[in-house]
Design an enzyme around this catalytic site. Structure first.
Site, short mmCIF file in Angstrom:
data_model
loop_
_atom_site.label_atom_id
_atom_site.label_comp_id
_atom_site.label_asym_id
_atom_site.label_seq_id
_atom_site.Cartn_x
_atom_site.Cartn_y
_atom_site.Cartn_z
N GLU A 11 12.49 59.58 -36.44
CA GLU A 11 11.88 60.71 -35.75
C GLU A 11 12.94 61.68 -35.26
O GLU A 11 14.07 61.29 -34.95
CB GLU A 11 11.06 60.19 -34.56
CG GLU A 11 9.89 59.36 -35.01
CD GLU A 11 9.00 58.90 -33.86
OE1 GLU A 11 7.77 58.96 -34.03
OE2 GLU A 11 9.51 58.49 -32.82
N CYS A 71 16.64 67.28 -31.13
CA CYS A 71 17.12 65.94 -30.79
C CYS A 71 17.10 65.11 -32.08
O CYS A 71 16.05 64.95 -32.70
CB CYS A 71 16.19 65.35 -29.74
SG CYS A 71 16.60 63.66 -29.27
N CYS A 78 17.68 50.49 -33.20
CA CYS A 78 18.92 50.48 -32.41
C CYS A 78 19.21 49.03 -32.04
O CYS A 78 18.30 48.25 -31.77
CB CYS A 78 18.74 51.32 -31.15
SG CYS A 78 20.24 51.43 -30.14
N CYS A 80 18.43 48.44 -24.75
CA CYS A 80 18.27 48.84 -23.35
C CYS A 80 16.80 48.59 -23.00
O CYS A 80 15.90 48.91 -23.79
CB CYS A 80 18.62 50.31 -23.15
SG CYS A 80 20.33 50.70 -23.60
N CYS A 133 14.12 51.51 -23.24
CA CYS A 133 14.14 52.45 -24.37
C CYS A 133 13.39 51.86 -25.56
O CYS A 133 13.71 50.77 -26.03
CB CYS A 133 15.58 52.76 -24.75
SG CYS A 133 15.69 53.89 -26.16
N CYS A 155 12.40 61.39 -23.81
CA CYS A 155 13.56 60.50 -23.82
C CYS A 155 13.13 59.05 -23.87
O CYS A 155 12.32 58.61 -23.06
CB CYS A 155 14.38 60.68 -22.54
SG CYS A 155 15.00 62.32 -22.34
N1 SAH Z 1 21.93 55.57 -27.68
C1 SAH Z 1 22.24 56.78 -26.99
C2 SAH Z 1 21.32 57.94 -27.29
C3 SAH Z 1 19.83 57.72 -27.27
S1 SAH Z 1 18.95 57.79 -25.77
C4 SAH Z 1 22.29 56.54 -25.50
O1 SAH Z 1 21.89 55.46 -25.06
O2 SAH Z 1 22.75 57.40 -24.76
C5 SAH Z 1 19.13 59.33 -24.99
C6 SAH Z 1 18.94 59.22 -23.48
O3 SAH Z 1 17.59 58.89 -23.10
C7 SAH Z 1 19.83 58.14 -22.89
O4 SAH Z 1 20.42 58.56 -21.70
C8 SAH Z 1 18.82 57.05 -22.65
O5 SAH Z 1 19.28 56.11 -21.74
C9 SAH Z 1 17.63 57.84 -22.16
N2 SAH Z 1 16.39 57.06 -22.15
C10 SAH Z 1 16.09 56.01 -22.94
N3 SAH Z 1 14.87 55.53 -22.64
C11 SAH Z 1 14.39 56.29 -21.64
C12 SAH Z 1 13.17 56.32 -20.93
N4 SAH Z 1 12.20 55.44 -21.18
N5 SAH Z 1 13.00 57.26 -19.98
C13 SAH Z 1 13.97 58.17 -19.74
N6 SAH Z 1 15.14 58.20 -20.39
C14 SAH Z 1 15.35 57.27 -21.34
#
Ligand code: SAH
Length: 359
Positions: free
Chosen positions: A95, A108, A115, A119, A122, A349
C-alpha cells in the site's frame, strides 16, 4: 535477460543509462532521452517513447520492464487521503498513501511487504515480513501515483506543469527502511536525482524504528534526507514492551547514534512519539522524555495512536495530547503534533498491512 528476470527500468539511476546504452550498442546521447522520457514525461510503456527509434524501443523492452505497479484498488478517505493498493509482478501486494496538503501532495511509500519488527501498535508487522521491495518497486509506487494523479486531476491540489508528481515523500509506509537499506537508498537517490524525478532531498523523510547500524550508515552517505526515529517511550522498560527492537538497540545506544548523526551531518533528527492512553501519555512520561532529550538537538513529533485491530491500546483524549504537547513546549523542546489523516480507510500511521492487501 528475459521474462520474469527482466529488470525494472524504474530501478535504474539516471547516470547508469549511459553504460547500459554502451552495452546495448546504442549511442550514449540516447541515455539522456531515456531519462527525460521516463522521469520527466513519466512514460508508462516503451511504446510511448517516440523520441526513440522503434528498434531501440524493442531492444529496451526486451531488457527492461517499464510498467508502474498495477493499481488494484483505491480508497478515498473523508479527509481526502487516497490509499492505493498496488500489486507487484509476483502478486505481492503493498500500500501507498497520497496526502494532499498546502498545495502539495505528500506520498507515503512502503519499503517491504510486511515488516519483521513487530511493534505492538503497528499493523504492518502483525503478520511478519513477506519480502523486501526492490528499488524499482519502491520508485514504481511513485510512478503509479503519478499515473493516478494524471487520471484524476481532482486529487491534485495544485496546477501541475507537465505530469503531476508528489512534492514530498515520506518513507513511513509498510516495512522498515533500514532492513532493506541498499534498495531503499538506491530508490531515494533515483527519486531525488535532478536529471530525473527531482524530489528535493529535504522533501524526503526516512523513518526508522531505531535500527542503529542503518542510522550510522546514513550518516556516512553525505545525503540530505530528513531522518525520523520512532521513539514512542521515554525509558527502556516501556519501549521494550511495545517495540522488540529496543532489546537489540536500547534507548541510550539509539540516542547516541542519533546525536552522532547530527554532529556529523548538521541535520536534526525528529523523534516520533505515538501517544497511547495511560501507557506513555502521563505527566511522569513527559517529564522523563524531557529529561531524556534535554541535551539533544532534536525535534519531537507527537502522533496520537491510530486504532489498529490486534492492539488494545487507545488514543488519549485530546486534552491529554495537548497537555503533553504543552509540557514539551514549555521545556523548550521543539515539538509538533501530527494530524494523522485517512483513518476511515485505514490509511493512517500504522494502519497499512498485508492482510488488507490480501483481501
Ligand atoms: N518502520 C518505520 C516506518 C513505518 S511507521 C518506523 O517504524 O519508523 C511510520 C510511523 O508511524 C512510525 O513512527 C510508527 O511508529 C508510527 N505508527 C505505527 N503504528 C502506529 C499507530 N497505530 N498509530 C500511530 N502511529 C503509528
Amino acid at each position: 535477460m528475459t521474462g520474469k528476470n527482466k529488470q525494472s527500468a524504474w530501478g535504474v539511476l539516471p547516470e547508469e543509462w549511459k553504460p547500459i546504452c554502451r552495452e546495448l550498442g546504442v549511442p550514449a546521447y540516447r541515455a539522456d532521452q531515456i531519462t527525460v522520457a521516463l522521469h520527466r514525461n513519466l512514460a508508462m510503456s516503451w511504446q510511448e517513447v517516440t523520441t526513440l527509434s522503434k528498434d531501440l524501443r524493442q531492444t529496451l523492452s526486451e531488457n527492461f520492464t517499464l510498467e508502474p505497479l498495477k493499481i488494484v484498488r483505491t480508497h478515498t478517505s473523508a479527509d481526502r487521503v487516497e490509499k492505493l493498493l498496488l500489486e507487484c509482478d509476483d502478486g505481492e501486494r503493498i500500500e501507498t498513501v497520497l496526502i494532499p496538503s498546502k498545495g502539495r501532495v505528500t506520498q507515503c511509500i512502503s519499503t517491504q511487504a510486511g515488516c519483521a519488527f513487530r511493534c505492538a501498535f503497528c499493523a504492518s508487522g502483525m503478520n511478519g515480513l513477506n519480502r523486501s521491495l526492490e528499488a524499482g518497486e519502491i520508485v514504481a509506487q511513485v510512478i503509479s501515483a503519478c499515473q493516478l494523479m494524471r487520471e484524476k486531476p481532482e486529487l491534485v491540489p495544485f496546477k501541475a506543469i507537465g505530469a503531476p508528481r508528489p512534492g514530498n515523500i515520506v518513507v513511513m509506509g509498510m516495512g522498515e527502511p533500514f532492513d532493506n537499506y541498499d534498495q531503499v537508498i538506491r530508490a531515494l537517490r533515483i527519486l531525488n536525482d535532478q536529471r530525473g524525478i527531482n524530489i528535493g532531498a529535504r522533501h524526503i523523510t526516512i523513518s526508522t524504528c531505531g535500527v542503529v547500524p542503518g542510522i550510522k550508515r546514513l550518516g556516512e552517505e553525505g545525503l540530505q534526507f530528513e531522518l525520523s526515529v520512532s521513539l514512542h517511550a521515554p525509558n527502556d522498560e516501556l519501549r521494550s514492551q511495545i517495540m522488540p527492537v529496543n532489546k537489540k538497540w536500547p534507548i541510550r545506544e539509539l540516542l547516541d547514534v542519533c546525536n552522532a548523526y547530527t554532529a556529523k551531518t548538521g541535520r536534526i533528527v525528529t523523534y516520533e512519539y505515538t501517544l497511547v492512553r495511560d501507557f506513555n501519555d502521563q505527566p511522569q512520561h513527559v517529564a522523563a522524555l524531557i529529561q531524556l532529550l534535554r541535551r539533544c538537538h532534536c525535534k519531537v513529533n507527537l502522533i496520537p495512536l491510530s486504532p489498529v485491530a490486534g492492539y488494545s491500546g487507545r488514543q488519549p483524549d485530546e486534552r491529554r495530547c495537548l497537555e503533553f504537547l504543552d509540557a514539551l513546549h514549555k521545556a523548550r523542546v521543539n515539538v509538533t503534533m501530527r494530524k494523522s489523516r485517512g483513518k476511515d480507510v485505514n490509511a493512517a500511521c500504522g494502519q497499512l498491512r498485508v492482510a488488507e492487501a490480501g483481501g
